[in-house]
Design an enzyme around this catalytic site. Structure first.
Site, PDB file in Angstrom:
ATOM      1  N   LEU A 259      47.573  30.056  40.874  1.00  0.00           N
ATOM      2  CA  LEU A 259      46.188  29.625  40.721  1.00  0.00           C
ATOM      3  C   LEU A 259      45.356  30.520  41.630  1.00  0.00           C
ATOM      4  CD1 LEU A 259      46.439  25.708  40.902  1.00  0.00           C
ATOM      5  CD2 LEU A 259      46.194  27.115  38.845  1.00  0.00           C
ATOM      6  N   ASP A 260      44.130  30.840  41.211  1.00  0.00           N
ATOM      7  CA  ASP A 260      43.237  31.627  42.063  1.00  0.00           C
ATOM      8  C   ASP A 260      43.030  30.917  43.395  1.00  0.00           C
ATOM      9  OD1 ASP A 260      42.960  33.510  40.105  1.00  0.00           O
ATOM     10  OD2 ASP A 260      40.962  32.869  39.465  1.00  0.00           O
ATOM     11  N   LYS A 261      42.670  31.667  44.397  1.00  0.00           N
ATOM     12  CA  LYS A 261      42.491  31.126  45.748  1.00  0.00           C
ATOM     13  C   LYS A 261      41.602  29.891  45.777  1.00  0.00           C
ATOM     14  CE  LYS A 261      40.705  32.463  50.319  1.00  0.00           C
ATOM     15  NZ  LYS A 261      40.126  33.566  51.129  1.00  0.00           N
TER      16      LYS A 261
END
Length: 331
Positions: free
Chosen positions: A144-146
């Site tokens: 997942l993106d940051k």
């Protein structure tokens, strides 16, 4: 990495550049030996210099050095919100701001660091997948993106890693997200199919192309739950898992995610809003099982606060139903 600083007036006598940098408050973790091992270029007042060059009050320094890659992923006792756990997997509701695995610029504080501490040391799964940055990705089978929150599944053994990775490769995993966006989509439901490539004008971003030949194929199904004035709540299901896929596709749709300043603008009403994108559901077969298991992640309070404010400010507007062929329908 780059550093620009000016030698303060408090430096009354000339001092070696490496000594000054090592003692500077902005470089508390940078020892002289570390600087020597990683430095690439040094300039004093625009002129090339060396670590041994003297600096004095008023000098302007510009230093470029390479990041030093750690020898291993270090266990770190970082609190995690656990959704489910057994001997093969750990399912987490990832918090905003947490990077999934170590990479340049983020060698510590990642989900992988936290998992190793929770598992009591280096997992067998740590050797299953090596990253381009040179470090293993213990237990990481998808990302997942940051700043994206929500459900992510990790593997505790090499066998579990292979089991889960095969499902992601075969695209039998169901992944659903919810987003609050600025704007209204052109239809209540839709099927976005593009190729995604890195943006040549900004290496941190990606962009969508309507024709193939370059980049990677990406497909996103969406359904607009409701509109509130200039905002919309959209449910999304990704059929592929490309970097920034949902963010790129929603921007292309004319509906950038609220809080996404990389692909949109800072929202005037909610300038401090986090990235309003949450991975709400993951459906997958756990190791050794034939039936699918569905995991859901509770929506974080910050997301809910902005959503409730939008509902308070604007009346709900239902989107008209859209006739979509079954092959392209959100289901």
């Amino acid at each position: 990495m780059e550093l620009t600083l000016t030698v303060p007036a408090a430096v009354s006598t000339p001092v070696r550049l490496d000594s000054f940098v090592a003692s500077s408050s902005c470089c508390a973790d940078m020892s002289r030996s570390h600087l020597k091992a990683t430095v690439q270029r040094i300039f004093i007042n625009g002129r090339p210099a060396k670590l041994s060059s003297p600096v004095q009050a008023g000098d302007r320094l510009f230093i470029v050095w390479a990041e030093q890659i750690p020898d291993a992923v270090i266990p770190e006792a970082i609190p995690l919100r656990i959704i489910y756990e057994d001997g093969a997997v750990t399912v987490v509701n990832k918090a905003a701001g947490m990077v999934t695995h170590p990479a340049p610029g983020n060698w510590h504080g990642t989900l992988a660091n936290a998992l190793l501490a929770r598992w009591g040391g280096l997992s067998v799964a740590a050797t299953a997948t090596d990253s381009p940055g040179g470090l293993p990705r213990p237990g990481i089978v998808h990302r997942l993106d940051k700043d994206t929150t929500g459900v992510i599944i990790t593997a505790r053994t090499a066998a579990a890693t292979a089991w889960l990775q095969n499902q992601f490769k075969a695209r039998t995993v169901r992944k659903e997200y919810i987003a609050l966006v600025a704007g209204k989509p052109p239809a209540r439901s839709g099927d976005i199919r593009t190729w995604i490539v890195r943006d040549p004008r900004n290496r941190k971003r990606f962009t969508a192309k309507s024709t193939g030949g370059q980049g990677k194929y990406a497909r996103t199904l969406y359904h607009c739950i409701a509109c509130y004035g200039p905002y919309s709540v959209i449910r999304l299901r990704i059929k592929t898992g490309r970097t920034h896929q949902i963010r790129v596709h929603l921007k292309q749709l004319g509906c950038p995610i609220v809080g996404d300043t990389l692909y949109g603008k800072k929202d005037a009403r909610f300038p401090d809003a986090p990235l309003m994108l949450h991975a709400r559901l993951l459906r997958i077969r756990l190791p050794g099982r034939t039936a699918f298991t569905t995991f859901r992640a509770a929506i974080p309070p910050q997301f809910l606060a902005v959503y409730r404010a939008v509902r308070t400010l604007f009346p709900r507007i239902e989107m008209p139903k859209t006739a979509i062929p079954p092959s392209r329908r959100y289901s």
